[in-house]
Design a protein around this motif. Structure first.
Motif, short mmCIF file in Angstrom:
data_model
loop_
_atom_site.label_atom_id
_atom_site.label_comp_id
_atom_site.label_asym_id
_atom_site.label_seq_id
_atom_site.Cartn_x
_atom_site.Cartn_y
_atom_site.Cartn_z
N GLN A 1 -6.74 2.74 -3.53
CA GLN A 1 -7.17 2.66 -2.13
C GLN A 1 -8.55 3.30 -1.97
O GLN A 1 -8.82 4.37 -2.50
N ARG A 2 -9.40 2.64 -1.23
CA ARG A 2 -10.76 3.16 -0.99
C ARG A 2 -10.80 4.08 0.22
O ARG A 2 -11.68 4.94 0.31
N ASN A 3 -9.89 3.90 1.14
CA ASN A 3 -9.86 4.72 2.35
C ASN A 3 -9.28 6.10 2.01
O ASN A 3 -8.11 6.23 1.68
N ARG A 4 -10.11 7.14 2.12
CA ARG A 4 -9.67 8.49 1.74
C ARG A 4 -8.57 9.01 2.66
O ARG A 4 -7.85 9.93 2.30
N GLY A 5 -8.43 8.41 3.82
CA GLY A 5 -7.40 8.84 4.75
C GLY A 5 -6.12 8.02 4.68
O GLY A 5 -5.29 8.07 5.60
N ALA A 6 -5.95 7.27 3.59
CA ALA A 6 -4.79 6.37 3.49
C ALA A 6 -3.46 7.12 3.57
O ALA A 6 -2.51 6.64 4.20
N VAL A 7 -3.38 8.28 2.93
CA VAL A 7 -2.13 9.04 2.96
C VAL A 7 -1.77 9.43 4.39
O VAL A 7 -0.64 9.25 4.84
N THR B 1 0.83 -1.20 0.00
CA THR B 1 0.00 0.00 0.00
C THR B 1 0.87 1.25 0.00
O THR B 1 0.62 2.20 -0.76
N ARG B 2 1.88 1.27 0.85
CA ARG B 2 2.80 2.41 0.90
C ARG B 2 3.47 2.62 -0.46
O ARG B 2 3.57 3.75 -0.94
N ARG B 3 3.91 1.53 -1.06
CA ARG B 3 4.58 1.62 -2.35
C ARG B 3 3.63 2.16 -3.41
O ARG B 3 4.01 3.02 -4.22
N ALA B 4 2.40 1.69 -3.41
CA ALA B 4 1.42 2.16 -4.38
C ALA B 4 1.13 3.65 -4.19
O ALA B 4 1.00 4.40 -5.17
N LEU B 5 1.07 4.11 -2.97
CA LEU B 5 0.82 5.52 -2.70
C LEU B 5 2.00 6.38 -3.13
O LEU B 5 1.81 7.47 -3.69
N VAL B 6 3.21 5.91 -2.90
CA VAL B 6 4.40 6.66 -3.31
C VAL B 6 4.46 6.76 -4.83
O VAL B 6 4.75 7.82 -5.39
N LEU C 1 -4.67 14.90 -2.66
CA LEU C 1 -4.37 13.66 -1.92
C LEU C 1 -5.45 12.61 -2.16
O LEU C 1 -5.17 11.42 -2.17
N VAL C 2 -6.68 13.07 -2.35
CA VAL C 2 -7.76 12.13 -2.66
C VAL C 2 -7.50 11.47 -4.01
O VAL C 2 -7.69 10.25 -4.18
N GLU C 3 -7.05 12.25 -4.99
CA GLU C 3 -6.75 11.70 -6.30
C GLU C 3 -5.58 10.73 -6.22
O GLU C 3 -5.57 9.68 -6.88
N ILE C 4 -4.57 11.04 -5.42
CA ILE C 4 -3.43 10.14 -5.23
C ILE C 4 -3.90 8.83 -4.63
O ILE C 4 -3.50 7.74 -5.07
N THR C 5 -4.79 8.92 -3.64
CA THR C 5 -5.34 7.71 -3.01
C THR C 5 -6.10 6.87 -4.03
O THR C 5 -5.97 5.63 -4.07
N ARG C 6 -6.87 7.54 -4.89
CA ARG C 6 -7.63 6.83 -5.92
C ARG C 6 -6.69 6.15 -6.90
O ARG C 6 -6.89 4.98 -7.26
N ARG C 7 -5.64 6.86 -7.34
CA ARG C 7 -4.69 6.27 -8.29
C ARG C 7 -3.98 5.06 -7.70
O ARG C 7 -3.60 4.14 -8.43
N ALA C 8 -3.80 5.09 -6.39
CA ALA C 8 -3.12 3.97 -5.72
C ALA C 8 -4.05 2.78 -5.49
O ALA C 8 -3.63 1.76 -4.96
#
Length: 208
Positions: free
Chosen positions: A35-41, A4-9, A26-33
């Motif tokens: 991840q459904r959790n908007r607070g993932a970053v 998950t961390r790698r996908a977010l980076v 940051l929401v768009e970054i989460t979506r691209r990664a």
């Protein structure tokens, strides 16, 4: 967790390069990664700055090593030799860009941060120092013509931006199905960029 961390980076590297470090969503970054959790970053990195630090850490070791090697060589050259110092910026950047899309995007991010250095969080500033670039610019600053502080800072920012954008644009053209004008071979590109950057850095002093 690490996946998950790698996908977010990876998603952040792409978004920061495309949309800007301070404006990418940051929401768009989460979506691209994926991840459904908007607070993932915030969960994994604490903040936008924490995520940016992780992005910078990707290639910091490579840049620090190569820049350090070339900087040691530059220190042995005459005190008015700007090209030798600039080579410690240009050559590692070209080598990183040629590793692929992530390397090119990384250079775009570095270029933005250099221009916005006065806005940087302390942790981001420390991560940027980890690339080795600050030591290069300390030597470059010593070899610049006699300039007032404002003009010196402006010149360093413009020269750095010119170098990094030129390298990133070259890498982008190499990836494109329609690269446009013919590109110089790598070594000739490096030597030409060095010559042009040195001329910019050593331009006549501007009055007023």
């Amino acid at each position: 967790m690490q996946d998950t961390r790698r996908a977010l980076v990876e998603a952040a590297t792409e978004a920061f390069a495309e949309q800007g470090v301070f404006t990418a969503s940051l929401v768009e970054i989460t979506r691209r990664a994926g991840q459904r959790n908007r607070g993932a970053v915030h969960y994994h990195f604490g903040s936008r700055e924490g995520l940016l630090v992780a992005v910078l850490e990707q290639h910091a070791g490579f840049l620090a090593e190569r820049e350090g090697q070339l900087l040691a060589r530059a220190r042995a050259t005459p005190e008015d030799d700007l090209e030798a110092v600039l080579e410690a910026v240009v050559r590692p950047a070209v080598e990183l860009a040629e590793t692929g899309r992530s390397g090119r995007q990384y250079l775009v991010i570095i270029g933005e941060l250099v221009e916005e250095y006065d806005r940087l969080d302390a942790d981001v500033d420390e991560a940027l120092r980890g690339t080795g670039g600050y030591a290069v610019f300390e030597l470059l600053e010593q070899r610049l013509p006699d300039l007032d502080e404002a003009l010196r800072n402006e010149r360093l920012a413009l020269v750095t931006g010119f170098i990094l954008r030129s390298v990133a644009d070259r890498a982008r053209a190499a990836e494109s199905a329609d690269p446009g004008r013919a590109q110089l071979p790598t070594e000739r590109f490096v030597r030409n960029l060095l010559s042009m950057a040195a001329a910019m850095a050593n331009a006549p002093t501007v009055d007023a």
